[in-house]
Design a protein around this motif. Structure first.
Motif, PDB file in Angstrom:
ATOM      1  N   THR A  58       0.809  -1.218   0.000  1.00 30.91           N
ATOM      2  CA  THR A  58       0.000   0.000   0.000  1.00 30.91           C
ATOM      3  C   THR A  58       0.843   1.270   0.000  1.00 30.91           C
ATOM      4  OG1 THR A  58      -0.196  -0.030   2.407  1.00 30.91           O
ATOM      5  CG2 THR A  58      -1.950  -1.118   1.151  1.00 30.91           C
ATOM      6  N   GLN A  59       2.145   1.120  -0.071  1.00 28.21           N
ATOM      7  CA  GLN A  59       3.030   2.284  -0.052  1.00 28.21           C
ATOM      8  C   GLN A  59       2.707   3.254  -1.196  1.00 28.21           C
ATOM      9  OE1 GLN A  59       7.161   1.292  -0.425  1.00 28.21           O
ATOM     10  NE2 GLN A  59       7.857   3.355  -0.101  1.00 28.21           N
ATOM     11  N   ARG A  60       2.516   2.747  -2.403  1.00 26.42           N
ATOM     12  CA  ARG A  60       2.216   3.613  -3.557  1.00 26.42           C
ATOM     13  C   ARG A  60       0.867   4.300  -3.388  1.00 26.42           C
ATOM     14  NH1 ARG A  60       3.051   5.786  -8.208  1.00 26.42           N
ATOM     15  NH2 ARG A  60       1.683   5.513  -9.990  1.00 26.42           N
ATOM     16  N   VAL A  61      -0.117   3.594  -2.848  1.00 25.65           N
ATOM     17  CA  VAL A  61      -1.434   4.184  -2.625  1.00 25.65           C
ATOM     18  C   VAL A  61      -1.323   5.371  -1.671  1.00 25.65           C
ATOM     19  CG1 VAL A  61      -3.737   3.755  -1.675  1.00 25.65           C
ATOM     20  CG2 VAL A  61      -2.636   2.030  -3.101  1.00 25.65           C
ATOM     21  N   ASP A  62      -0.547   5.228  -0.626  1.00 24.65           N
ATOM     22  CA  ASP A  62      -0.357   6.319   0.327  1.00 24.65           C
ATOM     23  C   ASP A  62       0.297   7.523  -0.338  1.00 24.65           C
ATOM     24  OD1 ASP A  62      -1.500   4.830   2.329  1.00 24.65           O
ATOM     25  OD2 ASP A  62       0.412   4.124   3.134  1.00 24.65           O
ATOM     26  N   ARG A  63       1.252   7.270  -1.223  1.00 25.03           N
ATOM     27  CA  ARG A  63       1.911   8.361  -1.943  1.00 25.03           C
ATOM     28  C   ARG A  63       0.900   9.087  -2.833  1.00 25.03           C
ATOM     29  NH1 ARG A  63       7.409   9.347  -3.483  1.00 25.03           N
ATOM     30  NH2 ARG A  63       7.949   7.466  -2.357  1.00 25.03           N
ATOM     31  N   LEU A  64       0.046   8.333  -3.519  1.00 25.25           N
ATOM     32  CA  LEU A  64      -0.956   8.937  -4.396  1.00 25.25           C
ATOM     33  C   LEU A  64      -1.988   9.736  -3.602  1.00 25.25           C
ATOM     34  CD1 LEU A  64      -1.506   6.052  -6.966  1.00 25.25           C
ATOM     35  CD2 LEU A  64      -0.198   8.166  -7.275  1.00 25.25           C
ATOM     36  N   ARG A  65      -2.332   9.277  -2.418  1.00 22.36           N
ATOM     37  CA  ARG A  65      -3.252  10.045  -1.565  1.00 22.36           C
ATOM     38  C   ARG A  65      -2.645  11.394  -1.194  1.00 22.36           C
ATOM     39  NH1 ARG A  65      -4.825   5.087   2.235  1.00 22.36           N
ATOM     40  NH2 ARG A  65      -6.441   4.189   0.924  1.00 22.36           N
ATOM     41  N   GLY A  66      -1.349  11.405  -0.986  1.00 25.32           N
ATOM     42  CA  GLY A  66      -0.677  12.668  -0.694  1.00 25.32           C
ATOM     43  C   GLY A  66      -0.752  13.640  -1.866  1.00 25.32           C
ATOM     44  N   TYR A  67      -0.767  13.108  -3.084  1.00 22.87           N
ATOM     45  CA  TYR A  67      -0.884  13.976  -4.259  1.00 22.87           C
ATOM     46  C   TYR A  67      -2.241  14.660  -4.309  1.00 22.87           C
ATOM     47  CZ  TYR A  67       3.246  11.475  -6.017  1.00 22.87           C
ATOM     48  OH  TYR A  67       4.486  10.933  -6.175  1.00 22.87           O
ATOM     49  N   GLU A  68      -3.272  13.984  -3.806  1.00 22.45           N
ATOM     50  CA  GLU A  68      -4.600  14.589  -3.808  1.00 22.45           C
ATOM     51  C   GLU A  68      -4.618  15.882  -2.997  1.00 22.45           C
ATOM     52  OE1 GLU A  68      -7.136  13.700  -5.730  1.00 22.45           O
ATOM     53  OE2 GLU A  68      -5.800  12.161  -6.525  1.00 22.45           O
ATOM     54  N   LEU A  69      -3.853  15.947  -1.938  1.00 20.91           N
ATOM     55  CA  LEU A  69      -3.763  17.186  -1.158  1.00 20.91           C
ATOM     56  C   LEU A  69      -3.151  18.300  -1.994  1.00 20.91           C
ATOM     57  CD1 LEU A  69      -2.479  15.714   2.224  1.00 20.91           C
ATOM     58  CD2 LEU A  69      -4.799  16.466   1.677  1.00 20.91           C
ATOM     59  N   LEU A  70      -2.170  17.941  -2.821  1.00 22.89           N
ATOM     60  CA  LEU A  70      -1.560  18.939  -3.695  1.00 22.89           C
ATOM     61  C   LEU A  70      -2.556  19.444  -4.730  1.00 22.89           C
ATOM     62  CD1 LEU A  70       1.936  17.322  -4.347  1.00 22.89           C
ATOM     63  CD2 LEU A  70       1.399  19.246  -2.845  1.00 22.89           C
ATOM     64  N   TYR A  71      -3.341  18.535  -5.300  1.00 27.20           N
ATOM     65  CA  TYR A  71      -4.341  18.949  -6.285  1.00 27.20           C
ATOM     66  C   TYR A  71      -5.335  19.931  -5.671  1.00 27.20           C
ATOM     67  CZ  TYR A  71      -2.853  15.474  -9.681  1.00 27.20           C
ATOM     68  OH  TYR A  71      -2.125  14.757 -10.581  1.00 27.20           O
ATOM     69  N   GLY A  72      -5.702  19.691  -4.429  1.00 26.84           N
ATOM     70  CA  GLY A  72      -6.644  20.580  -3.758  1.00 26.84           C
ATOM     71  C   GLY A  72      -6.120  21.997  -3.584  1.00 26.84           C
ATOM     72  N   ARG A  73      -4.810  22.156  -3.585  1.00 29.49           N
ATOM     73  CA  ARG A  73      -4.207  23.479  -3.417  1.00 29.49           C
ATOM     74  C   ARG A  73      -3.987  24.203  -4.741  1.00 29.49           C
ATOM     75  NH1 ARG A  73       0.880  22.686   0.245  1.00 29.49           N
ATOM     76  NH2 ARG A  73       1.011  24.910  -0.164  1.00 29.49           N
ATOM     77  N   MET A  74      -4.164  23.493  -5.866  1.00 30.87           N
ATOM     78  CA  MET A  74      -3.929  24.099  -7.178  1.00 30.87           C
ATOM     79  C   MET A  74      -5.156  24.864  -7.660  1.00 30.87           C
ATOM     80  SD  MET A  74      -2.193  21.003  -9.315  1.00 30.87           S
ATOM     81  CE  MET A  74      -0.949  19.967  -8.579  1.00 30.87           C
TER      82      MET A  74
END
Length: 106
Positions: A58-74
């Motif tokens: 699940t390591q990659r899934v956790d990394r992708l979830r972190g990207y969602e936070l970045l998208y929210g700031r764009m």
């Protein structure tokens, strides 16, 4: 004194490099917590393996979830541009989208 300065420079450089991979650090911290839990609770070998395997996968899934936070700031425009760029290989595999410009997609 020269040796002390050199050791300080090397130590600082190692600290900077080590902190570059935020997700990797979080994963290693999680695995450390799992190892402590395993040691403290005395889980059987089969459960230990399943637990470590689960978090490893699940390591990659956790990394992708972190990207969602970045998208929210764009901004909406930048988010659309980044999304099209990320999915370009997938979009180009669909015949309809091969003829569409990037402006139409965003």
């Amino acid at each position: 004194i020269g040796g002390c300065i050199w050791a300080y420079i090397i130590g600082s450089a190692c600290g900077v490099v080590a902190s570059l991979d935020k997700h990797g650090i979080a994963f290693r911290n999680t695995m450390d917590q799992i190892n402590y839990m395993i040691r403290d609770t005395g889980l059987c070998e089969e459960t230990r393996i399943r637990l470590r395997t689960f978090f490893d996968q699940t390591q990659r899934v956790d990394r992708l979830r972190g990207y969602e936070l970045l998208y929210g700031r764009m901004s909406a425009g930048l988010r659309a541009e980044v999304s099209v760029e990320r999915m370009r290989h997938w979009l180009e595999s669909i015949c309809y989208f091969k003829q569409v410009t990037d402006d139409s997609l965003a």
